[in-house]
Design an enzyme around this catalytic site. Structure first.
Site, PDB file in Angstrom:
ATOM      1  N   TRP A 100      69.713 -18.674  60.651  1.00 38.79           N
ATOM      2  CA  TRP A 100      68.348 -18.633  60.100  1.00 38.79           C
ATOM      3  C   TRP A 100      68.182 -19.623  58.964  1.00 38.79           C
ATOM      4  O   TRP A 100      67.159 -20.288  58.857  1.00 38.79           O
ATOM      5  CB  TRP A 100      67.997 -17.209  59.645  1.00 38.79           C
ATOM      6  CG  TRP A 100      67.945 -16.240  60.790  1.00 38.79           C
ATOM      7  CD1 TRP A 100      68.740 -15.144  60.960  1.00 38.79           C
ATOM      8  CD2 TRP A 100      67.075 -16.299  61.939  1.00 38.79           C
ATOM      9  NE1 TRP A 100      68.411 -14.514  62.135  1.00 38.79           N
ATOM     10  CE2 TRP A 100      67.404 -15.184  62.753  1.00 38.79           C
ATOM     11  CE3 TRP A 100      66.064 -17.161  62.351  1.00 38.79           C
ATOM     12  CZ2 TRP A 100      66.749 -14.916  63.965  1.00 38.79           C
ATOM     13  CZ3 TRP A 100      65.413 -16.904  63.554  1.00 38.79           C
ATOM     14  CH2 TRP A 100      65.753 -15.791  64.343  1.00 38.79           C
ATOM     15  N   ASP A 167      64.877 -15.612  51.772  1.00 39.30           N
ATOM     16  CA  ASP A 167      64.606 -14.981  53.070  1.00 39.30           C
ATOM     17  C   ASP A 167      65.346 -13.650  53.068  1.00 39.30           C
ATOM     18  O   ASP A 167      66.572 -13.607  53.142  1.00 39.30           O
ATOM     19  CB  ASP A 167      65.105 -15.890  54.205  1.00 39.30           C
ATOM     20  CG  ASP A 167      64.929 -15.246  55.580  1.00 39.30           C
ATOM     21  OD1 ASP A 167      64.453 -14.103  55.664  1.00 39.30           O
ATOM     22  OD2 ASP A 167      65.273 -15.913  56.581  1.00 39.30           O
ATOM     23  N   LYS A 191      62.612  -5.895  60.820  1.00 35.42           N
ATOM     24  CA  LYS A 191      63.997  -5.517  60.582  1.00 35.42           C
ATOM     25  C   LYS A 191      64.104  -4.262  59.706  1.00 35.42           C
ATOM     26  O   LYS A 191      65.024  -3.502  59.846  1.00 35.42           O
ATOM     27  CB  LYS A 191      64.788  -6.655  59.940  1.00 35.42           C
ATOM     28  CG  LYS A 191      64.679  -7.982  60.683  1.00 35.42           C
ATOM     29  CD  LYS A 191      65.805  -8.247  61.644  1.00 35.42           C
ATOM     30  CE  LYS A 191      65.559  -9.428  62.566  1.00 35.42           C
ATOM     31  NZ  LYS A 191      65.332 -10.706  61.881  1.00 35.42           N
TER      32      LYS A 191
HETATM   33  C1  LIG Z   1      65.082 -12.193  62.215  1.00 40.45           C
HETATM   34  C2  LIG Z   1      65.208 -13.145  61.112  1.00 40.45           C
HETATM   35  C3  LIG Z   1      64.358 -14.269  60.986  1.00 40.45           C
HETATM   36  C4  LIG Z   1      63.318 -14.629  62.016  1.00 40.45           C
HETATM   37  O1  LIG Z   1      62.233 -13.804  61.934  1.00 40.45           O
HETATM   38  P1  LIG Z   1      60.958 -14.011  62.882  1.00 40.45           P
HETATM   39  O2  LIG Z   1      60.023 -12.982  62.323  1.00 40.45           O
HETATM   40  O3  LIG Z   1      61.400 -13.730  64.283  1.00 40.45           O
HETATM   41  O4  LIG Z   1      60.454 -15.394  62.728  1.00 40.45           O
HETATM   42  C5  LIG Z   1      64.525 -15.072  59.885  1.00 40.45           C
HETATM   43  N1  LIG Z   1      65.467 -14.829  58.962  1.00 40.45           N
HETATM   44  C6  LIG Z   1      66.306 -13.780  59.051  1.00 40.45           C
HETATM   45  C7  LIG Z   1      67.338 -13.567  58.001  1.00 40.45           C
HETATM   46  C8  LIG Z   1      66.203 -12.905  60.133  1.00 40.45           C
HETATM   47  O5  LIG Z   1      67.036 -11.863  60.224  1.00 40.45           O
END
Ligand SMILES: *Cc1c(COP(=O)(O)O)cnc(C)c1O
Length: 354
Positions: A100, A167, A191
């Site tokens: 990511w 993030d 998540k």
């Molecule tokens: C799942 C995830 C993403 C991507 O998220 P989307 O909503 O599918 O764009 C980005 N960063 C992390 C750390 C993730 O776990």
């Protein structure tokens, strides 16, 4: 029968939240209308949006500290570019700690100079780099708090005077942190907060307005702040479910209470991984994630029996990501301790019978 859901995302949500959410699709709070057929400008939905936004700041202890909470669209993947669009004038620093963050780096490069300050690519991202130097002239530093695929998590955040962008998609609301050390936090809802379809952005307002480029309205944080997160039609259902989950978390005792449960779940799985000779942890011990535990079998010949036993026990979603292999137990906030107990029982049963 409800399965033990270790899915990495979209993932488990509290049962009571799903029940309330399903009822609201038929009729919202006795108003004679469904949540998804009313105007987003109705007083009912405005109330939901305001409640969701204030619960975010309340749970994070950020009320009255110059932060705004926004519920946007396009997933965390859109934030990879939006953060750079809004903040990157000359150069930004990134740490490369997994798939990511690599994607975030790729997008940011479209907007300015990107310096990779540290990387754990040399060991297939099984650790968190530490002690790297952070230049003081960066527009911001971007980090990923929890690397969902590899199962590593930052335990101690870098200290810096440049704005810190994080993030937090896969460990938001899972542990107590001084959230005021961050200037911008983003997380896809799916998540730890709600269904896919909305992205939470928590932003310190005073970091905005410093780039010289023109920003399209939909990608401009200032525009969304100015419209109370209602610049266009927001994704009403995921925002409603996120609000219910945040309320559930608050009623439980907030982040402090869930952190205790998350610690118990993590201790349970990792002690089994350590003690059971048939399993081996993937992530460096000091960096392993309390949300996503990654591990492999020491003997591949046991794969079929282990997976059959998991299936028999009603365990769902433990297969590892293809870039790591093995297994990944995602233990988000709503996953009960008993589910981890069931997985650990299967692991020790395998040791007894193998
Ligand atoms: C799942 C995830 C993403 C991507 O998220 P989307 O909503 O599918 O764009 C980005 N960063 C992390 C750390 C993730 O776990």
């Amino acid at each position: 029968m409800k399965k033990h859901n270790f899915s990495a995302g979209p993932c488990i949500l509290p049962q009571e939240v799903m029940k309330k959410a399903s009822e609201a699709v038929i009729e919202l709070d006795g108003i004679g209308l469904s949540l998804i057929e009313i105007s987003h400008r109705s007083k009912e939905f405005i109330g939901i949006m305001e409640n969701a936004r204030s619960l975010v700041l309340e749970l994070m202890g950020l009320e009255g500290k110059g932060y705004q909470a926004l519920f946007l669209q396009g997933g965390a993947s859109t934030e990879f570019l939006m953060t750079a669009y809004n903040l990157l004038e000359k150069k930004a620093g990134y740490t490369n700690t997994g798939a990511w963050s690599a994607k975030a780096i790729k997008e940011a490069k479209l907007f300015g100079e990107v310096i990779e300050l540290a990387s754990s690519a040399d060991k297939n991202f099984n650790y968190i780099p530490k002690g790297y130097a952070i230049p003081t002239d960066l527009d911001y530093l971007h980090i990923t708090s929890n690397n969902t695929i590899f199962g590593t998590q930052i335990k101690k955040f870098p200290k810096t005077n440049v704005p810190l962008v994080c993030d937090m998609s896969s460990d938001i609301f899972s542990r107590q942190l001084d959230f005021s050390q961050f200037d911008l936090i983003y997380a896809g809802a799916q998540k730890n907060m709600g269904p896919a379809g909305t992205t939470l952005v928590v932003i310190k307002e005073d970091i905005l307005g410093k780039v010289s480029r023109q920003i399209p309205s939909m990608l401009d944080y200032k525009v969304h702040i100015g419209k109370d997160s209602m610049f266009n039609t927001p994704p009403v259902f995921p925002i409603y479910v996120s609000m219910l989950t945040l309320q559930w978390l608050k009623d439980l005792g907030g982040i402090a209470a869930i952190e205790k449960i998350n610690d118990k779940k993590a201790r349970l799985i990792y002690s089994e991984v350590e003690l059971n000779p048939l399993f081996k942890g993937f992530a460096a011990v000091e960096d392993r994630s309390n949300m996503n535990a990654t591990f492999t079998l020491t003997d591949d010949a046991l794969k079929d029996s282990f997976e059959a036993m998991c299936k028999e026990a009603g365990i769902n979603g433990v297969n590892g990501h293809r870039s790591v292999g093995g297994y990944r137990a995602s233990m988000y906030n709503a996953l009960p301790l008993e589910s981890v107990g069931t997985l650990v029982d299967v692991m020790s049963e395998l040791e007894r019978t193998a």
